[in-house]
Structure formats: C-alpha cells, structure tokens
Design an enzyme around this catalytic site. Structure first.
Site, PDB file in Angstrom:
ATOM      1  N   HIS A  43       0.418  11.771  -0.352  1.00 34.49           N
ATOM      2  CA  HIS A  43       1.065  11.128  -1.494  1.00 34.49           C
ATOM      3  C   HIS A  43       0.156  11.285  -2.706  1.00 34.49           C
ATOM      4  O   HIS A  43      -0.598  10.379  -3.065  1.00 34.49           O
ATOM      5  CB  HIS A  43       1.301   9.644  -1.193  1.00 34.49           C
ATOM      6  CG  HIS A  43       2.131   8.931  -2.213  1.00 34.49           C
ATOM      7  ND1 HIS A  43       2.979   7.896  -1.882  1.00 34.49           N
ATOM      8  CD2 HIS A  43       2.248   9.078  -3.556  1.00 34.49           C
ATOM      9  CE1 HIS A  43       3.574   7.443  -2.986  1.00 34.49           C
ATOM     10  NE2 HIS A  43       3.130   8.147  -4.008  1.00 34.49           N
ATOM     11  N   ARG A  45      -1.082  11.192  -6.428  1.00 36.18           N
ATOM     12  CA  ARG A  45      -0.734  10.416  -7.617  1.00 36.18           C
ATOM     13  C   ARG A  45      -1.309  11.098  -8.854  1.00 36.18           C
ATOM     14  O   ARG A  45      -2.227  11.902  -8.751  1.00 36.18           O
ATOM     15  CB  ARG A  45      -1.244   8.977  -7.470  1.00 36.18           C
ATOM     16  CG  ARG A  45      -0.405   8.200  -6.443  1.00 36.18           C
ATOM     17  CD  ARG A  45      -0.816   6.730  -6.395  1.00 36.18           C
ATOM     18  NE  ARG A  45       0.192   5.932  -5.722  1.00 36.18           N
ATOM     19  CZ  ARG A  45       0.259   5.736  -4.408  1.00 36.18           C
ATOM     20  NH1 ARG A  45      -0.618   6.307  -3.615  1.00 36.18           N
ATOM     21  NH2 ARG A  45       1.211   4.989  -3.884  1.00 36.18           N
ATOM     22  N   GLU A  70       4.976  12.919  -0.554  1.00 36.70           N
ATOM     23  CA  GLU A  70       5.599  11.746  -1.168  1.00 36.70           C
ATOM     24  C   GLU A  70       5.169  11.633  -2.619  1.00 36.70           C
ATOM     25  O   GLU A  70       4.075  12.070  -2.992  1.00 36.70           O
ATOM     26  CB  GLU A  70       5.145  10.463  -0.459  1.00 36.70           C
ATOM     27  CG  GLU A  70       5.497  10.362   0.990  1.00 36.70           C
ATOM     28  CD  GLU A  70       5.016   9.045   1.588  1.00 36.70           C
ATOM     29  OE1 GLU A  70       5.487   8.713   2.690  1.00 36.70           O
ATOM     30  OE2 GLU A  70       4.165   8.364   0.973  1.00 36.70           O
ATOM     31  N   HIS A 191       5.155   1.914   5.780  1.00 29.85           N
ATOM     32  CA  HIS A 191       4.401   0.956   4.979  1.00 29.85           C
ATOM     33  C   HIS A 191       4.035  -0.264   5.825  1.00 29.85           C
ATOM     34  O   HIS A 191       4.898  -1.042   6.210  1.00 29.85           O
ATOM     35  CB  HIS A 191       5.145   0.502   3.717  1.00 29.85           C
ATOM     36  CG  HIS A 191       4.183   0.050   2.638  1.00 29.85           C
ATOM     37  ND1 HIS A 191       3.662   0.905   1.698  1.00 29.85           N
ATOM     38  CD2 HIS A 191       3.605  -1.152   2.392  1.00 29.85           C
ATOM     39  CE1 HIS A 191       2.831   0.260   0.909  1.00 29.85           C
ATOM     40  NE2 HIS A 191       2.780  -1.004   1.314  1.00 29.85           N
TER      41      HIS A 191
END
Length: 238
Positions: A43, A45, A70, A191
């Site tokens: 993921h 960012r 993601e 999660h």
C-alpha cells in the site's frame, strides 16, 4: 480455502527507519511466498513512508503468486498501477496524512469517479476491489461501479471481537457478505485481523476469497517467527 495475502508495508517501515536495505523487501516477499502465502500486498502512500513506488515496481519481478496494490487512486497511483499491472488493485479512500486506512468508500457519493477509475484498470486486465464498510447500501453501490470485488473493512469486527462481542461484531459483515454474493461481487477482507479472530471471521463469512493481513502478522512474527506465523494463518483459513 480463503487465500492469505501478506501486506509487507511494516517490513518497509522497519527498513526505512534505519536506511539501507535491511530487511530486504524483495527477499522478504519471496520468502513469505515460499512459506505458503498465496499473495503479497503493498500500500504505497504519496509520502512513501513505508512502501516506495520503486518497491512496487521491483516487486512485480519477484512476486509469483497474486500481487495486490492498494491505495487511493490519485493520478500518481493510477500511473503506477497501470505501469506495474498487478493481479489486483484495491481502491482505498485514505487521506494523504492518514496513519492507516480508516474508512470504506462512500460508493454512492463517489460512484462516477469509481466507475471511471475501475474501467481504466479493467481495460488493462487488472482485477479491481473496493474497500467498503459492511453496509448493504455501500455493497450495492459498489456493484454499480463495475468492480470485481469488495474488501470488507474489518476494524469494527476486530474491536468488538476483542471486547467479547463476537456475535454482535460479525453480524453486519455476514449480512454484507450475503448481499455481495447475491449480486455477484467477490469478497476480500482486511484490517486488524489477527491470529485470535481470523478463524471466527473466516468461518462466518460466506464466500470469503482473500484476506490481506500485515500489521498484526508482522507483530506476531516478532515473537513466533515469520514462517511459523504465515502457516498458523493458513491453518486457520482452511
């Protein structure tokens, strides 16, 4: 069997905290697959505080199972995914300064935006998934975007499970999953899933295809060892 995709963000966080290349992210991903994991998740960012865009590109040459990227589909992220062409892209509506993902998409409010992004990915042969809360409305809205799958955001379940409220916590996820099955959406989840709650979740969610687990798995591995923990998850997911 529900597939286990291991999110390796925390390994990248550890590497970045010291500089250099320890742990080696590419070798770690290959090792995790050799331990039995059926997928690798990253993921990235915008600030690249853990997974870097360079990592996402290099992992494409290493991952031999399913590769899941993601992120929030800002232009740079979209360009990355189109260049890498992973097995799956999971769309997450996290703000740039978010510590971690903290909500699913409002698939009604953002329907047109999601339709456009998903169509772009699917035209390039990339399976799509949307991060959603366990809500009938959001699941049905996801179906209208053309996505292949949803990923159920499981923080509330994990919290309730830890408080001893198993039945109350799992109920909205069961109902959301049943609706997803009825309208032809594949189901992923992730999660705060961990070794304590994963079996109960898996046994109660009909049609659960894949879970993505990172933070808890890496924390548990500090005590129990990475290979051992991966296989503990696989055992619970059978």
């Amino acid at each position: 069997m529900t597939k286990l995709s291991v999110n390796i963000n925390k390994l990248a966080t550890l590497r970045n905290s010291r500089g250099g290349n320890m742990p080696n992210l590419l070798k770690s991903a290959a090792d995790i697959e050799s331990f039995g994991a059926q997928g690798i998740t990253v993921h990235p960012r915008p600030d690249e505080r853990h997974i870097r865009y360079k990592d996402a590109r290099e992992l494409k040459e290493v991952v031999t199972t399913e590769y899941n990227i993601e992120g929030n589909p800002i232009p740079n992220f979209v360009d990355l995914v189109l260049a890498v062409k992973p097995t799956q892209v999971t769309l997450v509506p996290d703000a740039e300064d978010a510590i971690t993902s903290n909500a699913g998409w409002d698939t009604i409010k953002h329907k047109d935006f999601l339709i456009d992004v998903i169509q772009t990915f699917k035209e390039n042969g990339i399976r799509t998934s949307i991060f959603v809360d366990p809500s009938f409305k959001m699941v049905e809205g996801a179906a209208e975007t053309g996505t292949d799958r949803i990923e159920l955001y499981t923080e509330s379940f994990a919290h309730d499970f830890a408080q001893g409220m198993k039945s109350e916590g799992i109920k909205p996820f069961v109902e959301a999953a049943k609706r997803a099955n009825e309208i032809g959406l594949g189901i992923n989840a992730g999660h705060d899933l961990n070794l304590q709650n994963i079996r109960f979740f898996k046994e109660n969610i009909p049609g659960l295809l894949e879970v993505s687990i990172g933070h808890a798995l890496i924390c548990e591995s500090i005590y129990l060892g990475l290979e051992n923990v991966v296989n503990m998850y696989l055992h619970r997911l059978k």
